[in-house]
Write a protein that holds these residues in place. Structure first.
Motif, PDB file in Angstrom:
ATOM      1  N   CYS A 145       0.770  -1.207  -0.105  1.00 28.59           N
ATOM      2  CA  CYS A 145      -0.175  -0.218   0.036  1.00 28.59           C
ATOM      3  C   CYS A 145       0.769   1.261  -0.176  1.00 28.59           C
ATOM      4  O   CYS A 145       0.586   2.188  -0.682  1.00 28.59           O
ATOM      5  CB  CYS A 145      -0.850   0.106   1.174  1.00 28.59           C
ATOM      6  SG  CYS A 145      -2.052  -1.411   1.341  1.00 28.59           S
ATOM      7  N   HIS A 149      -2.774   4.209  -0.695  1.00 26.10           N
ATOM      8  CA  HIS A 149      -4.041   3.749  -0.332  1.00 26.10           C
ATOM      9  C   HIS A 149      -4.688   4.145   0.959  1.00 26.10           C
ATOM     10  O   HIS A 149      -5.967   3.704   1.437  1.00 26.10           O
ATOM     11  CB  HIS A 149      -4.114   2.261  -0.430  1.00 26.10           C
ATOM     12  CG  HIS A 149      -3.943   1.770  -1.661  1.00 26.10           C
ATOM     13  ND1 HIS A 149      -4.831   1.645  -2.659  1.00 26.10           N
ATOM     14  CD2 HIS A 149      -2.671   1.174  -2.147  1.00 26.10           C
ATOM     15  CE1 HIS A 149      -4.419   1.048  -3.803  1.00 26.10           C
ATOM     16  NE2 HIS A 149      -3.157   0.896  -3.389  1.00 26.10           N
ATOM     17  N   HIS A 150      -4.057   4.995   1.636  1.00 22.96           N
ATOM     18  CA  HIS A 150      -4.595   5.673   2.963  1.00 22.96           C
ATOM     19  C   HIS A 150      -3.966   7.069   3.068  1.00 22.96           C
ATOM     20  O   HIS A 150      -2.375   7.089   3.284  1.00 22.96           O
ATOM     21  CB  HIS A 150      -4.029   4.768   4.222  1.00 22.96           C
ATOM     22  CG  HIS A 150      -4.671   5.154   5.418  1.00 22.96           C
ATOM     23  ND1 HIS A 150      -4.390   6.058   6.265  1.00 22.96           N
ATOM     24  CD2 HIS A 150      -5.653   4.395   6.250  1.00 22.96           C
ATOM     25  CE1 HIS A 150      -4.881   6.205   7.257  1.00 22.96           C
ATOM     26  NE2 HIS A 150      -5.863   5.267   7.132  1.00 22.96           N
ATOM     27  N   SER A 189     -10.396   4.449  -0.851  1.00 22.84           N
ATOM     28  CA  SER A 189      -9.276   3.719  -0.369  1.00 22.84           C
ATOM     29  C   SER A 189      -8.551   4.357   0.882  1.00 22.84           C
ATOM     30  O   SER A 189      -8.143   5.273   1.200  1.00 22.84           O
ATOM     31  CB  SER A 189      -8.119   3.976  -1.515  1.00 22.84           C
ATOM     32  OG  SER A 189      -7.155   3.165  -1.374  1.00 22.84           O
ATOM     33  N   GLY A 194      -2.466  -4.588   2.345  1.00 17.07           N
ATOM     34  CA  GLY A 194      -3.180  -5.203   1.411  1.00 17.07           C
ATOM     35  C   GLY A 194      -2.819  -6.712   1.094  1.00 17.07           C
ATOM     36  O   GLY A 194      -1.920  -7.087   1.886  1.00 17.07           O
ATOM     37  N   GLU A 215      -7.901  -5.841  -5.243  1.00 17.60           N
ATOM     38  CA  GLU A 215      -8.854  -5.108  -4.560  1.00 17.60           C
ATOM     39  C   GLU A 215     -10.442  -5.908  -4.159  1.00 17.60           C
ATOM     40  O   GLU A 215     -11.020  -5.388  -3.558  1.00 17.60           O
ATOM     41  CB  GLU A 215      -9.283  -3.803  -5.338  1.00 17.60           C
ATOM     42  CG  GLU A 215      -8.144  -2.898  -5.531  1.00 17.60           C
ATOM     43  CD  GLU A 215      -8.231  -1.910  -4.403  1.00 17.60           C
ATOM     44  OE1 GLU A 215      -8.992  -1.845  -3.575  1.00 17.60           O
ATOM     45  OE2 GLU A 215      -7.191  -1.115  -4.133  1.00 17.60           O
ATOM     46  N   GLN A 230     -12.068  -4.490  -1.091  1.00 10.46           N
ATOM     47  CA  GLN A 230     -10.821  -3.489  -0.105  1.00 10.46           C
ATOM     48  C   GLN A 230     -11.462  -2.354   0.040  1.00 10.46           C
ATOM     49  O   GLN A 230     -10.934  -1.845   1.028  1.00 10.46           O
ATOM     50  CB  GLN A 230      -9.585  -3.557  -0.967  1.00 10.46           C
ATOM     51  CG  GLN A 230      -8.562  -2.777  -0.127  1.00 10.46           C
ATOM     52  CD  GLN A 230      -8.139  -3.662   1.044  1.00 10.46           C
ATOM     53  OE1 GLN A 230      -7.442  -4.533   0.937  1.00 10.46           O
ATOM     54  NE2 GLN A 230      -8.619  -3.117   2.107  1.00 10.46           N
TER      55      GLN A 230
END
Length: 261
Positions: A145, A149-150, A189, A194, A215, A230
């Motif tokens: 990630c 993704h965060h 996301s 992940g 995902e 996800q």
């Protein structure tokens, strides 16, 4: 006698009984330890899956997996601020600041396994997808990630946190592609780890368009659907037809599995 104001028919006239779906809680701490689940996971299950929701405590020593497996028609493994502990899949220690919930891990993996073996559907959102992957022998990694993704803080503005989005590509012939009529869609996301190695027997439903991260996954190992994503379709189900389609799939799977038993 019960006051007439509080007497309700178990099944209103003209409606059939709804399937019962368990929604797994998380362990949070206020003044004392509490069981918690965000209301946003419950409402779409009632409105779009047309299911009755039962909250399942994530308390390892008090979880009666056999009884819950008999009681429930399906299970939703929710998202969470915690991550699956590396001990569950032989992974490296989590980066500093990432939290675990060992009781949630234990109940999620045992109950999901029992439900699947009983031919009952199991669904996952965010952490729930990762739990499904681990249950099937897969692994997770924070390195997959990185910072892509965060964005933001769990203690900050949730609108900003869940506003971080990217495109995913849906596999042809998959449940998500067929239910949405799409091959590409934009999703939020909000995750710190992940899928690294895909679990045995899982098929890929979707990948991130920019970096190929898995995902969404699916399987039917014992006759009922197993499906995990996800992203967080519960966040915008009132505004997104694609998110509502996910919960429609849940309702369809619950009823199909119940009819087959």
């Amino acid at each position: 006698m019960i006051d007439a104001r509080f007497r309700k028919s178990a099944t209103p006239p003209g409606r059939t009984a709804r399937p019962v779906i368990g929604v797994l809680c998380c362990n949070e701490t206020s003044a004392r330890p509490v069981q918690a689940v965000a209301t946003r996971f419950i409402t779409p299950l009632s409105q779009y899956s047309e299911a009755a929701v039962v909250l399942v405590p994530a308390v390892r020593d008090d979880a009666n997996i056999a009884a819950l497996t008999l009681l429930l028609d399906g299970l939703l493994l929710t998202g969470s601020r915690s991550n699956v502990a590396p001990e569950c899949y032989g992974g490296a220690p989590l980066p500093a600041g990432q939290r675990c919930d060992p009781d949630r891990d234990a109940v999620a993996l045992a109950l999901a396994g029992g439900m699947i073996e009983a031919g009952k559907p199991v669904f996952g959102i965010c952490r729930g997808l990762q739990e499904i992957n681990v249950l099937f022998g897969g692994t997770l990694s924070a390195a997959t990630c990185a910072e892509r993704h965060h964005r933001g803080s769990w203690d900050g503005c949730y609108q900003d946190l869940f506003g971080h989005c990217h495109d995913v590509e849906l596999g042809a012939g998959g449940l998500l592609a067929e239910s949405t009529g799409r091959r590409r869609m934009r999703v939020n996301s909000v995750h710190e780890q992940g899928i690294d190695r895909l679990g045995n027997g899982l098929a890929i439903e979707a990948v991130a368009a920019d970096d190929g991260l898995i995902e969404a996954v699916r399987a039917r190992p014992c006759g009922a659907d197993v499906l995990g994503v996800q992203w967080h379709p519960e966040w915008d189900a009132d505004r997104s037809a694609e998110s509502r389609a996910f919960f429609g799939l849940i309702g369809q799977s619950l009823r199909t599995a119940a009819a087959a038993r």
